[in-house]
Design an enzyme around this catalytic site. Sequence first.
Site, mmCIF file in Angstrom:
data_model
loop_
_atom_site.group_PDB
_atom_site.id
_atom_site.type_symbol
_atom_site.label_atom_id
_atom_site.label_comp_id
_atom_site.label_asym_id
_atom_site.label_seq_id
_atom_site.Cartn_x
_atom_site.Cartn_y
_atom_site.Cartn_z
ATOM 1 N N GLU A 77 11.062 2.846 -17.917
ATOM 2 C CA GLU A 77 12.513 1.686 -18.386
ATOM 3 C C GLU A 77 11.510 0.269 -16.982
ATOM 4 O O GLU A 77 11.271 0.593 -16.727
ATOM 5 C CB GLU A 77 14.101 1.428 -17.824
ATOM 6 C CG GLU A 77 12.727 1.574 -15.709
ATOM 7 C CD GLU A 77 14.720 2.421 -15.245
ATOM 8 O OE1 GLU A 77 15.214 1.993 -14.690
ATOM 9 O OE2 GLU A 77 14.479 3.336 -14.052
ATOM 10 N N ASP A 128 11.856 -8.043 -12.711
ATOM 11 C CA ASP A 128 11.042 -9.736 -12.134
ATOM 12 C C ASP A 128 12.457 -9.546 -11.223
ATOM 13 O O ASP A 128 12.834 -11.268 -11.195
ATOM 14 C CB ASP A 128 10.160 -9.914 -12.793
ATOM 15 C CG ASP A 128 9.438 -10.526 -11.509
ATOM 16 O OD1 ASP A 128 9.558 -10.126 -10.265
ATOM 17 O OD2 ASP A 128 8.718 -11.323 -11.895
ATOM 18 N N TYR A 162 19.639 0.296 -11.944
ATOM 19 C CA TYR A 162 19.068 1.513 -12.318
ATOM 20 C C TYR A 162 18.074 2.152 -10.636
ATOM 21 O O TYR A 162 17.678 3.332 -11.286
ATOM 22 C CB TYR A 162 17.693 0.945 -12.249
ATOM 23 C CG TYR A 162 17.006 -0.459 -11.824
ATOM 24 C CD1 TYR A 162 16.890 0.578 -9.829
ATOM 25 C CD2 TYR A 162 17.025 -1.326 -11.301
ATOM 26 C CE1 TYR A 162 16.531 -0.482 -9.353
ATOM 27 C CE2 TYR A 162 16.686 -2.238 -10.914
ATOM 28 C CZ TYR A 162 16.178 -1.965 -9.543
ATOM 29 O OH TYR A 162 15.613 -2.596 -7.925
ATOM 30 N N CYS A 178 -2.311 -30.540 19.715
ATOM 31 C CA CYS A 178 -2.472 -31.076 17.829
ATOM 32 C C CYS A 178 -0.170 -30.980 17.154
ATOM 33 O O CYS A 178 -0.354 -29.562 17.576
ATOM 34 C CB CYS A 178 -3.368 -29.815 17.590
ATOM 35 S SG CYS A 178 -3.043 -29.621 15.439
HETATM 36 S S1 IVH Z 1 13.110 2.082 -8.986
HETATM 37 C C1 IVH Z 1 13.524 3.578 -4.912
HETATM 38 N N1 IVH Z 1 13.750 0.954 -10.897
HETATM 39 O O1 IVH Z 1 11.045 -3.176 -7.980
HETATM 40 C C2 IVH Z 1 12.750 3.125 -5.065
HETATM 41 N N2 IVH Z 1 12.743 -0.644 -8.743
HETATM 42 O O2 IVH Z 1 8.623 -2.487 -5.976
HETATM 43 C C3 IVH Z 1 14.205 2.250 -6.276
HETATM 44 N N3 IVH Z 1 12.604 -2.623 -9.684
HETATM 45 O O3 IVH Z 1 12.677 -2.965 -4.589
HETATM 46 C C4 IVH Z 1 13.227 1.291 -7.588
HETATM 47 N N4 IVH Z 1 13.146 -2.841 -11.837
HETATM 48 O O4 IVH Z 1 13.259 -4.618 -6.747
HETATM 49 C C5 IVH Z 1 13.597 0.023 -10.062
HETATM 50 N N5 IVH Z 1 13.105 -0.301 -13.057
HETATM 51 C C6 IVH Z 1 13.795 -0.544 -11.931
HETATM 52 C C7 IVH Z 1 13.039 -1.374 -11.419
HETATM 53 C C8 IVH Z 1 12.738 -1.700 -10.084
HETATM 54 C C9 IVH Z 1 13.367 -3.903 -10.626
HETATM 55 C C10 IVH Z 1 12.234 -3.800 -8.218
HETATM 56 C C11 IVH Z 1 13.270 -3.227 -6.722
HETATM 57 C C12 IVH Z 1 12.342 -3.026 -5.922
HETATM 58 C C13 IVH Z 1 11.145 -3.031 -6.195
HETATM 59 C C14 IVH Z 1 10.288 -1.788 -6.104
#
Ligand code: IVH
Length: 716
Positions: free
Chosen positions: A131, A135, A242, A465
């Site tokens: 999926e 962002d 998600y 400074c």
């Molecule tokens: S799953 C256990 N699915 O990516 C981890 N995260 O780098 C659960 N994010 O903090 C996250 N789209 O904010 C998941 N389809 C997606 C996502 C997603 C964006 C973000 C989320 C997370 C970050 C991790």
Amino acid sequence: MATTKDPAETSVDALTEDQAQTELAHLATTLARHDAAYHTHDDPEVSDAEYDALKNRNRAIEARFPHLKRADSPSDRVGAAPLETFAKVTHAVPMLSLDNAFDETDVTEFVGRIRRFLKLDALLPLAFTAEPKIDGLSLSLRYEQRRLAIAATRGDGTVGENVTRNALTIADIPRTLPDGAPDIVEIRGEVYMAHADFAALNQRMEETGGKVFANPRNAAAGSLRQLDSAVTASRPLRFFAYAWGEMPDMPADTQSGMIEVFSAWGFQTNPHFRQCADVADMIRVYRAIEEDRATLGYDIDGVVYKVDRLDYQARLGFVSRSPRWAIAHKFPAEKATTILRDIEIQVGRTGALTPVAKLEPVTVGGVVVSNATLHNEDYIKGIGQDGLPIRDGKDLRVGDHVTIQRAGDVIPQIIDVDLSKRDPAAQPYEYPTLCPACGSHAVREINPNTGKEDAVRRCTGGLICPAQAVERLKHFVSRNAFDIEGLGAKQVDAFYRDGLVMNAADIFTLQTRDAGSLKKLKDREGWGSQSADNLFTAIDARREIGLDRFIFGLGIRHVGETTARLLARTYGTFEDFETAVTAAGDPESDAWADLNAIDGIGATVARALVAFFDERHNTDVVHALLKEVRPVPVETARTDTVVAGKTIVFTGSLEQLTRDEAKAQAERLGAKVSGSVSKKTDLVVAGPGAGSKLKKAEELGIEVIDEAGWIAMVDS
Ligand code: IVH
């Protein structure tokens, strides 16, 4: 539950103007009361349906008589009065991050690792989901008895901010779940802003002189983290579900099943979500999503793959802060060319001069970039950290045409220079040897460990400074140091500029000085008596503080949080710490040898400590500070208890202790507290209502005790 007679019997079409005006006034007060009851007091007087009916009626009357719309119209306001700050929320299950894959090999290895971990024969099927990685910013929504109870941001993954009121203004977030949904449900997902909405918002901001956002993610984050939920309500935020947090009764046994359930419960789920049978399938979906990227209408920065079966996910568990069963396959970094307009030198807390490239603004992957990091003087010359050439050894000159690259959250980098476009008159950049903030000499010290010149040039002005002084103050009040609510970087800048707070000790005499001052804090722009009082209260709350935070707050070079904690544990009191370090000034002394003998303290830290206490202006501030603040010893982690070194999970509700108390007790006894049960868990403390974690503990044969058992254990 009280019923309400507010929606008048008369149909909106039949209302006279006078009646409409009276009813709008009535609705404004009634809805304001219901908002306060629901949001502030957590004690609603009417059902959601009744509330919605009132709101709809208000909207309908306004639509018919637009000129009667009130300044305090309930249609424009959501929730009660603005908050002073966000309350903190400890996540029942930590919010983790994702490991990254950058190419197909990484994805193949990811799948291989999982197969090995699960000991799956190559022929056994292993399904994944794919999926888009949205962002935006992640949000956790906790529903209790099918009503949205808490919406919390990710924060540091363990503790986030309570943004419930704001979340309630987002149309994609259901206030309630349908009847069949379990009692406790935590939905996690991403809050984001669509491109079109972002453009319209920025245009509106520009027209009204408001803040223009750099990209949709910043706009989404800035909009969600508004203390006044009416502002959030006016921002076009969206939400994709998600993932989940605490979910004692799992409604499905696969990731894809969960997504279907979320959708049935009224959440938006991503339409590009797919199931994949193997790596080839995953890469196909990745390519398809990448192809659609420009037309999705919102920013994504990769594709997330997850193991579909939840029993496999549970077995796979986590490595540090990321699940072993998921990975983010990132899109390649995006590049653009622009012009280097200037090189600006910033001075940090420890005097480091940091060059920043000022660029002709350019859009890279939908984000306007106008600054890039330049690291240090050698970097500008085309020399990397290891002394080897970077950018083929090309230096950077003001006016150069440069290629910049932006990868995810990383600060943009200049990766190339187009020499064919360089002005023949352009001169090599002359790095300042005087501090731009105070005029003191800026030098490259010789690293005593390597005998080599440091890459960083530093101002030698110390506390004279202003740039260093103000950065030190910002560090002092920062979250992991004194963490003074209401005193952030902006306030520190202003107080320093106006001579109100010149060093850390001044913070604690602010109130006394304010009382005798003609220009009171409450009369300053942006302040009032409430916020001034709150600040004084917040400052007072830190007159007693852990010795570790105290030491960390001093901003001694090379002394980060871990070292500060180590020093606090080793010495117990500030006096003993200071005495030991001061005595270590003589490199021939036993004290110097003792300091270096502490496990975790090397010569660099030892020298930095000695240098700090060797400066009179540092010790003056520290002693002034000690007149105001009492550092208290930190408790040392025990190794002599039954739970020392063990990993404990608390689940279900506790009745005699709060979660935080139980957690603190466990940590004091030398245990580690985790949010999820895995093979590494040693003990589960389960209270009433414990669900999947308890089940899993039983499956894995982990010792389970109840709260009484825990208390007995702690007391023994
Ligand atoms: S799953 C256990 N699915 O990516 C981890 N995260 O780098 C659960 N994010 O903090 C996250 N789209 O904010 C998941 N389809 C997606 C996502 C997603 C964006 C973000 C989320 C997370 C970050 C991790």
